[in-house]
Scaffold this active site. Sequence first.
Site, PDB file in Angstrom:
ATOM      1  N   CYS A  64       6.888   0.932  -4.362  1.00 34.21           N
ATOM      2  CA  CYS A  64       7.544   1.649  -5.465  1.00 34.21           C
ATOM      3  C   CYS A  64       8.626   2.598  -4.923  1.00 34.21           C
ATOM      4  O   CYS A  64       9.608   2.147  -4.378  1.00 34.21           O
ATOM      5  CB  CYS A  64       6.485   2.355  -6.307  1.00 34.21           C
ATOM      6  SG  CYS A  64       7.094   2.755  -7.925  1.00 34.21           S
ATOM      7  N   TYR A  65       8.431   3.919  -5.017  1.00 32.53           N
ATOM      8  CA  TYR A  65       9.438   4.835  -4.465  1.00 32.53           C
ATOM      9  C   TYR A  65       9.706   4.488  -2.997  1.00 32.53           C
ATOM     10  O   TYR A  65      10.841   4.521  -2.533  1.00 32.53           O
ATOM     11  CB  TYR A  65       8.962   6.282  -4.587  1.00 32.53           C
ATOM     12  CG  TYR A  65       9.944   7.287  -4.024  1.00 32.53           C
ATOM     13  CD1 TYR A  65      10.987   7.762  -4.802  1.00 32.53           C
ATOM     14  CD2 TYR A  65       9.844   7.735  -2.700  1.00 32.53           C
ATOM     15  CE1 TYR A  65      11.912   8.666  -4.281  1.00 32.53           C
ATOM     16  CE2 TYR A  65      10.756   8.633  -2.174  1.00 32.53           C
ATOM     17  CZ  TYR A  65      11.785   9.110  -2.974  1.00 32.53           C
ATOM     18  OH  TYR A  65      12.693   9.995  -2.455  1.00 32.53           O
ATOM     19  N   GLU A 113      -2.145  -1.272  -4.636  1.00 36.57           N
ATOM     20  CA  GLU A 113      -3.363  -0.529  -4.328  1.00 36.57           C
ATOM     21  C   GLU A 113      -4.271  -0.305  -5.534  1.00 36.57           C
ATOM     22  O   GLU A 113      -5.448  -0.023  -5.374  1.00 36.57           O
ATOM     23  CB  GLU A 113      -3.005   0.830  -3.691  1.00 36.57           C
ATOM     24  CG  GLU A 113      -2.340   1.856  -4.608  1.00 36.57           C
ATOM     25  CD  GLU A 113      -0.828   1.691  -4.750  1.00 36.57           C
ATOM     26  OE1 GLU A 113      -0.320   0.583  -4.498  1.00 36.57           O
ATOM     27  OE2 GLU A 113      -0.153   2.665  -5.141  1.00 36.57           O
ATOM     28  N   GLY A 119       5.989   7.619  -5.438  1.00 39.49           N
ATOM     29  CA  GLY A 119       6.179   9.046  -5.687  1.00 39.49           C
ATOM     30  C   GLY A 119       6.931   9.233  -6.986  1.00 39.49           C
ATOM     31  O   GLY A 119       7.550   8.297  -7.489  1.00 39.49           O
ATOM     32  N   LYS A 175     -15.645   9.939   0.976  1.00 40.59           N
ATOM     33  CA  LYS A 175     -17.055  10.089   0.614  1.00 40.59           C
ATOM     34  C   LYS A 175     -17.876   8.803   0.786  1.00 40.59           C
ATOM     35  O   LYS A 175     -18.977   8.823   1.320  1.00 40.59           O
ATOM     36  CB  LYS A 175     -17.138  10.544  -0.849  1.00 40.59           C
ATOM     37  CG  LYS A 175     -18.503  10.977  -1.279  1.00 40.59           C
ATOM     38  CD  LYS A 175     -18.751  12.384  -0.833  1.00 40.59           C
ATOM     39  CE  LYS A 175     -20.003  12.987  -1.401  1.00 40.59           C
ATOM     40  NZ  LYS A 175     -20.070  14.426  -1.102  1.00 40.59           N
ATOM     41  N   HIS A 223       2.404  -1.726  -7.751  1.00 38.01           N
ATOM     42  CA  HIS A 223       1.391  -1.009  -6.958  1.00 38.01           C
ATOM     43  C   HIS A 223       0.253  -1.952  -6.555  1.00 38.01           C
ATOM     44  O   HIS A 223      -0.641  -2.216  -7.369  1.00 38.01           O
ATOM     45  CB  HIS A 223       0.823   0.164  -7.772  1.00 38.01           C
ATOM     46  CG  HIS A 223       1.794   1.277  -7.914  1.00 38.01           C
ATOM     47  ND1 HIS A 223       1.936   2.277  -6.978  1.00 38.01           N
ATOM     48  CD2 HIS A 223       2.712   1.534  -8.875  1.00 38.01           C
ATOM     49  CE1 HIS A 223       2.886   3.108  -7.358  1.00 38.01           C
ATOM     50  NE2 HIS A 223       3.378   2.673  -8.501  1.00 38.01           N
ATOM     51  N   ASP A 245     -22.954  15.512   2.541  1.00 35.33           N
ATOM     52  CA  ASP A 245     -22.044  15.772   3.661  1.00 35.33           C
ATOM     53  C   ASP A 245     -22.721  16.519   4.810  1.00 35.33           C
ATOM     54  O   ASP A 245     -22.611  16.123   5.972  1.00 35.33           O
ATOM     55  CB  ASP A 245     -20.814  16.561   3.187  1.00 35.33           C
ATOM     56  CG  ASP A 245     -20.149  15.896   1.996  1.00 35.33           C
ATOM     57  OD1 ASP A 245     -20.422  14.698   1.782  1.00 35.33           O
ATOM     58  OD2 ASP A 245     -19.389  16.560   1.286  1.00 35.33           O
TER      59      ASP A 245
END
Length: 527
Positions: A90-91, A179, A63, A383, A177, A235
């Site tokens: 991180c944060y 990710e 964050g 998605k 990070h 969708d």
Amino acid sequence: MSRTLPAGIRPSKIVILDFGSQYTQVIARRVRECRVYSEILPHTATASEIKRSGAAGIILSGGPASVYGAKAPRVDRGVYRLGLPVLGICYGMQLLARDLGGAVEASAAREYGPGRLTVTRKNRLFAGLPKHLEVWNSHGDKVTRLPSGFAVIGTTENSKAAAIADAKRHFYGLQFHPEVSHTPRGSEVIENFVLGICGCRADWTPGSFIERTCAEIRGQVGDDRVVLGLSGGVDSSVAAALLHKAIGDQLTCIFVDNGVLRAGEREWVREIFGQHFHIDLRIIDASARFFRLLKGVTDPERKRKIIGNEFVRVFEQAAKSIARRRKSRPYRFLAQGTLYPDVIESVPIGGNPASLIKSHHNVGGLPKRMKFQLVEPLRQLFKDEVREVGLQLGLPREIVQRHPFPGPGLAVRILGEVTRARVRVLQEADAIVHDEMVSSGWYDRVWQSFAVLLPVRSVGVMGDERTFENTVALRVVESRDGMTADWVRLPGELLARISGRIINEVRGVNRVCYDISSKPPATIEWE
Ligand code: XMP
């Protein structure tokens, strides 16, 4: 929705508490790539809510704030007493360290960009990984004193405590990070946490999702009837196929032809959903109504409003009259293809771009006054997961891999007045673009590709004759989520083929231009 399911068939789950990182959704994606269901909750979620949700582990996101800032977002400290593994990123790591008695300080050198992590102690988070890892940093603060029970498990040049762990309580913290794609082996770190440390089952598969969701849909609607606005987009198509599998003929799909659809769209939808899937499909040709309302309108926002409002009216009337003709009760349920990014509760912490995505156009904003109850079977999915589910349900690839198409259709790609004649010109040009993009193999490599009809006529020459005809712009962009985009550097030969075909085959066009603007500052659509 999982509340309606017996605990035994609930998927394994990881909860991600969001502190406003632009990467929070990416963390959720990475967890799901391990075939484990993940859910993003605001950092204000309480420990008991998390416990009740059946989470097997918790990830605290990054964050933009500083943990010692006055308005720093906090977490219910009860989460540390749930007995669940916690991974702070991180944060999230700084918060974890500070909450458990460590110290965090602003560091002299802000670490941003690539770094090299050295694993200094054997541990489960880095199991199977080499001693040195390329990692991506983005932080100003760092942990300067560890809470008791913690040990350093990795260092970087600028950080003595770049990775920390309390192996006994299963608490882990990463300064970098894992990710993002710039941490090439980060997915393995996340997998070690999710599968190894939290012990989740890898049971989040398209097949298991379909099975579970069909049971949920049946539980929700019982023997009532459901209506769905089918647009032919990814969708609503996947939602239709899923609902049909769950409740068969209790589902009615309404396809509204507003006159500004792509060439052949109506026939295609009829063939796939009506003839192939045997869905109760009602096709309403409302094009005359739309053209009447659009007559003389050139303002983009007005076009959008007119089309949106009229769609609601047509849909509403159709749903009522179908029910009347059937001599049945009005439809109680309205199904929509809402996706997960639209339902994540965003945290208002300094400029989180993820929260902007929510404000985006949504044609699903259907008749509130109709008092429908909503069925949203895709609301847990991203998605690409929707696409996987669609394929598994037997939808053709051409539907599942389709580019996005705006609700107001070709009307926002026809600058100036929208008439039947101008729609026909654009449909023909657009069909050529589609055709060439598919046959060259470029269609699947880009976010969107389409033609735009400009209100500009220019002089040309054809044979011995002077022409004064329309201009078509070609727009081909790459993007991750539609929020930002860049124009695609298509090969010259492909551009030449598209331009040549449009000018030769589409009557009324004598010039094709290629749009080389990025978003921002331009948008993807022209209106
Ligand atoms: P812009 O033009 O804002 O478009 O850069 C971003 C993405 O959104 C799509 N788009 C829409 N989708 N209803 C939709 O469902 C709309 O009214 C609408 N307008 C734009 C656009 O095609 C692009 O993918």
